[in-house]
Design a protein around this motif. Structure first.
Motif, PDB file in Angstrom:
ATOM      1  N   TYR A 123      95.653  57.338   0.188  1.00  0.00           N
ATOM      2  CA  TYR A 123      96.539  58.777  -0.687  1.00  0.00           C
ATOM      3  C   TYR A 123      95.792  58.869  -2.397  1.00  0.00           C
ATOM      4  CZ  TYR A 123      98.035  53.891  -2.780  1.00  0.00           C
ATOM      5  OH  TYR A 123      98.569  52.951  -2.764  1.00  0.00           O
ATOM      6  N   TRP A 124      96.272  59.710  -2.735  1.00  0.00           N
ATOM      7  CA  TRP A 124      95.863  59.890  -4.015  1.00  0.00           C
ATOM      8  C   TRP A 124      96.837  58.803  -5.321  1.00  0.00           C
ATOM      9  CZ3 TRP A 124      98.558  62.892  -7.833  1.00  0.00           C
ATOM     10  CH2 TRP A 124      98.217  62.853  -9.256  1.00  0.00           C
ATOM     11  N   VAL A 125      95.870  58.451  -6.016  1.00  0.00           N
ATOM     12  CA  VAL A 125      96.649  57.026  -6.899  1.00  0.00           C
ATOM     13  C   VAL A 125      98.070  57.222  -6.996  1.00  0.00           C
ATOM     14  CG1 VAL A 125      94.391  56.436  -7.494  1.00  0.00           C
ATOM     15  CG2 VAL A 125      95.606  57.480  -8.660  1.00  0.00           C
ATOM     16  N   SER A 126      98.313  58.486  -7.498  1.00  0.00           N
ATOM     17  CA  SER A 126      99.383  58.645  -8.128  1.00  0.00           C
ATOM     18  C   SER A 126     100.478  58.448  -7.179  1.00  0.00           C
ATOM     19  CB  SER A 126      98.889  59.627  -9.020  1.00  0.00           C
ATOM     20  OG  SER A 126      98.477  59.860 -10.491  1.00  0.00           O
ATOM     21  N   TYR A 127     100.715  58.980  -6.066  1.00  0.00           N
ATOM     22  CA  TYR A 127     101.094  59.402  -5.978  1.00  0.00           C
ATOM     23  C   TYR A 127     102.729  58.397  -5.645  1.00  0.00           C
ATOM     24  CZ  TYR A 127      99.547  63.633  -3.135  1.00  0.00           C
ATOM     25  OH  TYR A 127      98.598  64.250  -3.369  1.00  0.00           O
ATOM     26  N   PRO A 128     101.906  56.823  -5.039  1.00  0.00           N
ATOM     27  CA  PRO A 128     103.066  55.676  -5.509  1.00  0.00           C
ATOM     28  C   PRO A 128     103.877  55.325  -6.535  1.00  0.00           C
ATOM     29  CG  PRO A 128     101.109  55.003  -4.190  1.00  0.00           C
ATOM     30  CD  PRO A 128     101.076  56.688  -4.565  1.00  0.00           C
ATOM     31  N   ILE A 141     101.617  55.674   6.029  1.00  0.00           N
ATOM     32  CA  ILE A 141     101.569  55.151   7.412  1.00  0.00           C
ATOM     33  C   ILE A 141      99.840  54.898   6.632  1.00  0.00           C
ATOM     34  CG2 ILE A 141     101.332  56.894   9.427  1.00  0.00           C
ATOM     35  CD1 ILE A 141     103.904  57.867   8.757  1.00  0.00           C
ATOM     36  N   THR A 142      99.769  54.063   7.885  1.00  0.00           N
ATOM     37  CA  THR A 142      97.518  54.281   8.013  1.00  0.00           C
ATOM     38  C   THR A 142      97.085  55.272   8.688  1.00  0.00           C
ATOM     39  OG1 THR A 142      97.770  51.772   7.150  1.00  0.00           O
ATOM     40  CG2 THR A 142      95.691  52.383   8.125  1.00  0.00           C
ATOM     41  N   ALA A 143      96.555  55.768   8.769  1.00  0.00           N
ATOM     42  CA  ALA A 143      95.349  56.558   8.904  1.00  0.00           C
ATOM     43  C   ALA A 143      93.726  56.515   8.648  1.00  0.00           C
ATOM     44  CB  ALA A 143      95.836  58.165   8.463  1.00  0.00           C
ATOM     45  N   THR A 144      93.858  55.598  10.103  1.00  0.00           N
ATOM     46  CA  THR A 144      92.871  55.040  10.183  1.00  0.00           C
ATOM     47  C   THR A 144      91.696  56.049  10.307  1.00  0.00           C
ATOM     48  OG1 THR A 144      92.733  54.947  12.163  1.00  0.00           O
ATOM     49  CG2 THR A 144      93.721  53.253  11.055  1.00  0.00           C
ATOM     50  N   ALA A 145      89.905  55.483  10.193  1.00  0.00           N
ATOM     51  CA  ALA A 145      89.094  56.416  10.279  1.00  0.00           C
ATOM     52  C   ALA A 145      89.013  57.126  11.716  1.00  0.00           C
ATOM     53  CB  ALA A 145      87.829  55.616  10.231  1.00  0.00           C
ATOM     54  N   ASP A 146      88.638  56.750  12.433  1.00  0.00           N
ATOM     55  CA  ASP A 146      89.651  56.740  14.364  1.00  0.00           C
ATOM     56  C   ASP A 146      90.243  57.839  14.068  1.00  0.00           C
ATOM     57  OD1 ASP A 146      87.970  54.984  15.365  1.00  0.00           O
ATOM     58  OD2 ASP A 146      89.479  53.420  16.046  1.00  0.00           O
ATOM     59  N   GLN A 147      91.395  58.581  13.269  1.00  0.00           N
ATOM     60  CA  GLN A 147      91.969  59.502  13.330  1.00  0.00           C
ATOM     61  C   GLN A 147      91.600  60.565  12.098  1.00  0.00           C
ATOM     62  OE1 GLN A 147      95.449  56.307  13.927  1.00  0.00           O
ATOM     63  NE2 GLN A 147      96.058  58.065  12.786  1.00  0.00           N
ATOM     64  N   GLY A 360      92.379  51.096  -4.815  1.00  0.00           N
ATOM     65  CA  GLY A 360      93.282  52.299  -5.569  1.00  0.00           C
ATOM     66  C   GLY A 360      93.714  53.030  -4.841  1.00  0.00           C
ATOM     67  N   PHE A 361      93.441  53.210  -3.424  1.00  0.00           N
ATOM     68  CA  PHE A 361      94.020  55.105  -2.976  1.00  0.00           C
ATOM     69  C   PHE A 361      94.529  53.968  -1.831  1.00  0.00           C
ATOM     70  CE2 PHE A 361      89.665  56.098  -4.736  1.00  0.00           C
ATOM     71  CZ  PHE A 361      90.650  56.875  -5.510  1.00  0.00           C
ATOM     72  N   GLY A 362      94.594  52.422  -1.061  1.00  0.00           N
ATOM     73  CA  GLY A 362      95.099  51.875   0.053  1.00  0.00           C
ATOM     74  C   GLY A 362      94.223  51.576   0.526  1.00  0.00           C
ATOM     75  N   ALA A 363      92.958  51.817   0.339  1.00  0.00           N
ATOM     76  CA  ALA A 363      92.109  51.542   1.870  1.00  0.00           C
ATOM     77  C   ALA A 363      90.895  50.547   1.278  1.00  0.00           C
ATOM     78  CB  ALA A 363      91.386  52.911   1.985  1.00  0.00           C
ATOM     79  N   ASP A 364      91.419  49.574   1.640  1.00  0.00           N
ATOM     80  CA  ASP A 364      90.766  48.335   0.888  1.00  0.00           C
ATOM     81  C   ASP A 364      89.320  47.874   0.783  1.00  0.00           C
ATOM     82  OD1 ASP A 364      92.940  48.051  -0.834  1.00  0.00           O
ATOM     83  OD2 ASP A 364      93.390  45.527  -0.210  1.00  0.00           O
ATOM     84  N   THR A 365      88.646  47.936   1.924  1.00  0.00           N
ATOM     85  CA  THR A 365      87.345  48.432   2.758  1.00  0.00           C
ATOM     86  C   THR A 365      86.428  49.946   1.866  1.00  0.00           C
ATOM     87  OG1 THR A 365      87.401  49.473   4.862  1.00  0.00           O
ATOM     88  CG2 THR A 365      88.431  46.860   4.509  1.00  0.00           C
ATOM     89  N   THR A 366      87.252  50.560   1.632  1.00  0.00           N
ATOM     90  CA  THR A 366      86.114  52.217   1.058  1.00  0.00           C
ATOM     91  C   THR A 366      86.133  52.128   0.039  1.00  0.00           C
ATOM     92  OG1 THR A 366      87.989  53.440   0.926  1.00  0.00           O
ATOM     93  CG2 THR A 366      87.164  52.775   3.460  1.00  0.00           C
TER      94      THR A 366
END
Length: 395
Positions: A123-128, A141-147, A360-366
Motif C-alpha cells: 500500500y501507499w504509506v499514508s493510507y493506514p 489484505i495481502t496481495a502476493t507477487a503470484d497475484q 513502509g508499504f507493508g511488504a517487508d521483503t521488497t
C-alpha cells in the motif's frame, strides 16, 4: 508536553526518512544517487507556468470557494468526461491541497471510532496512517507477487465485516505499478455492491500507463459502481505539478459537501494560483503529458532487465506509475543482512544508492525504486547495487 493519542501511533514516513539521510550524505560531499523520488523529474510544462503567472498579474490572488474554483471544477468534469466518459456536476467535485489532503479530508468525514477500511498490501504509506488519524481501523489484505500484487474478490469478501466502511483501490499502484483489469474490477465492484461499502479509487497515476495495459476506472462499470465510488486524482503526477498541491475528489454530492465543509474550517481554500495553473493543465495542450509518459516507459524498458539480472532480486514488470518493487530477501540474506531494512541502509552508506525499504508499504521483503530520474543515473545506480551484491555474496 503530552501529545494527543492520535499522533502517538503514527509511523514516520519511511520515504521522507531515507530521503533526509541521503540528503545529509550529499551535503557532506558523498555522491549519492537517490531512487526514492515520488515525483516526475520534469519541470511543470511551460503553458501551465504561463497561465499561473498571468493569473497573478491579473490580480487573481484572493480567497476562492473552499472546494475549489467553479472553472476548475468544470475543467475536472470535462477531463473525467473526456477520459472516462463519466459525468459529474460541480457539486460532485471537491478540490483540495493535493490528493493526500483530499484523502485525509475524506477519512475525517467518513469514519467514526472503530470503523474499518480495507487496504491491500502493498500500500501507499499514508493510507493506514490517515485511517488511524480518523480513529478508524486499517484492515489489510495481502496481495502476493503470484497475484501480481492485486487482491481477489474472494479475499475482499472474506475481509468485510459489519464495521467495514470502505475499500481503497490504487490502480496504477504505488508502489507496485500494477493495474487492475476491467474483469478484476467488475468482480471487486460486485462484492462492494453486495456488502454496500464505499470504493475509494486512487487514480493519481492513470496517465502513466505502459505497453498494452489499459487504465479502467471502477466508477465506469455501472451506475451502482459510480454511485459508491469516490475518485481521487490530481495534477501532481500527470502534469509534473507535485509542488503546486492540487488534487480532487469526484463522487456523490452529500459526501463531497461534507468534505468541502470540513476543508472550509481547515484550509479555507486550495492555493489560488495553483488552481489557475490546474485549469490550464486540464484545458490546455496535453503534449507534455505524453512526452513524460513516453520517457518513463523508455527508462523502464532499459532498466528492468538490468535490475532483474542482479543476484537475489525477483521482480514483476510494472504496467504503470514509475516504480519498481523487487523482492530482495535473498539478496539481503546472502549479503549478510538480518533484514531488508538493514540491506537498504547498507546500499545507502556503502553503495551510495538510496532506495525505499518495502516495510513502509507493508511488504517487508521488497524495496521500491523510482525511475523518475535520468537514465544515466538509473543505470549507474543499478550497476552500484549489482556490484555491492556480488562483492558481498556469501555461499
Amino acid at each position: 508536553m503530552n501529545l494527543a493519542k492520535r499522533v502517538q501511533t503514527l509511523t514516520p514516513s519511511t520515504t521522507l526518512a531515507i530521503t533526509a539521510k541521503a540528503n545529509e550524505l550529499k551535503a557532506a560531499g558523498v555522491d549519492v544517487i537517490g531512487l526514492g523520488a515520488g515525483e516526475p523529474d520534469y519541470n511543470t510544462p511551460e503553458n501551465i507556468l504561463e497561465a499561473a503567472y498571468a493569473s497573478m498579474k491579473e490580480g487573481k490572488t484572493k480567497y476562492t470557494p473552499s472546494g475549489g474554483l467553479p472553472d476548475l471544477k468544470r475543467a475536472i468534469a470535462a477531463k473525467l468526461k473526456r477520459d472516462q466518459g463519466l459525468t459529474y456536476a460541480n457539486s460532485e467535485i471537491m478540490v483540495g491541497i493535493g490528493a493526500k489532503h483530499v484523502l485525509y479530508t475524506l477519512f475525517q468525514v467518513l469514519l467514526d471510532e472503530g470503523d474499518e477500511v480495507i487496504i491491500p498490501i502493498p500500500y501507499w504509506v499514508s493510507y493506514p496512517e490517515q485511517v488511524k488519524l480518523a480513529e478508524g481501523v486499517p484492515v489489510y489484505i495481502t496481495a502476493t507477487a503470484d497475484q501480481q500484487y492485486k487482491i481477489t474478490a474472494q479475499q475482499l469478501h472474506d475481509a468485510i465485516t459489519e464495521k467495514t466502511k470502505a475499500l481503497i483501490l490504487n490502480s496504477p499502484s504505488n508502489p507496485t505499478g500494477m493495474i487492475y483489469t476491467k474483469e478484476e474490477l467488475e468482480q471487486l465492484a460486485e462484492v462492494c455492491r453486495e456488502k454496500d461499502i464505499l470504493i475509494v479509487s486512487d487514480e493519481i497515476y492513470e496517465k502513466l500507463i505502459y505497453g498494452d495495459a489499459e487504465h479502467v476506472s471502477i466508477a465506469t462499470l455501472s451506475d451502482d459502481a459510480k454511485k459508491r465510488t469516490l475518485i481521487i486524482n490530481g495534477v501532481s503526477k500527470s502534469h509534473s505539478m507535485t509542488g503546486w498541491r492540487i488534487g480532487y475528489a469526484a463522487g456523490e454530492a452529500d459526501l463531497i459537501k461534507a468534505m468541502t465543509d470540513l476543508a472550509s474550517h481547515s484550509t479555507s481554500n486550495p492555493v489560488t494560483t495553483s488552481q489557475y495553473a490546474a485549469i490550464e493543465a486540464y484545458n490546455g495542450s496535453q503534449d507534455a503529458v505524453e512526452e513524460m509518459r513516453s520517457a518513463f516507459e523508455g527508462r523502464l524498458e532499459a532498466i528492468y532487465p538490468q535490475l532483474a539480472a542482479i543476484p537475489g532480486f525477483s521482480l514483476i514488470r510494472p504496467q504503470g506509475a514509475f516504480y519498481l518493487l523487487p523482492d530482495v530477501q535473498e539478496a539481503a540474506t546472502r549479503t549478510g543482512h538480518a533484514s531488508v531494512d538493514e540491506f537498504v541502509e547498507a546500499l545507502l552508506t556503502k553503495a551510495n544508492v538510496a532506495v525505499i525499504p518495502g516495510s513502509g508499504f507493508g511488504a517487508d521483503t521488497t524495496i521500491r525504486l523510482s525511475y523518475a530520474t535520468s537514465l544515466e543515473k538509473l543505470e549507474e545506480a543499478v550497476a552500484r547495487i549489482r556490484k555491492f551484491v556480488e562483492a558481498n555474496w556469501q555461499g
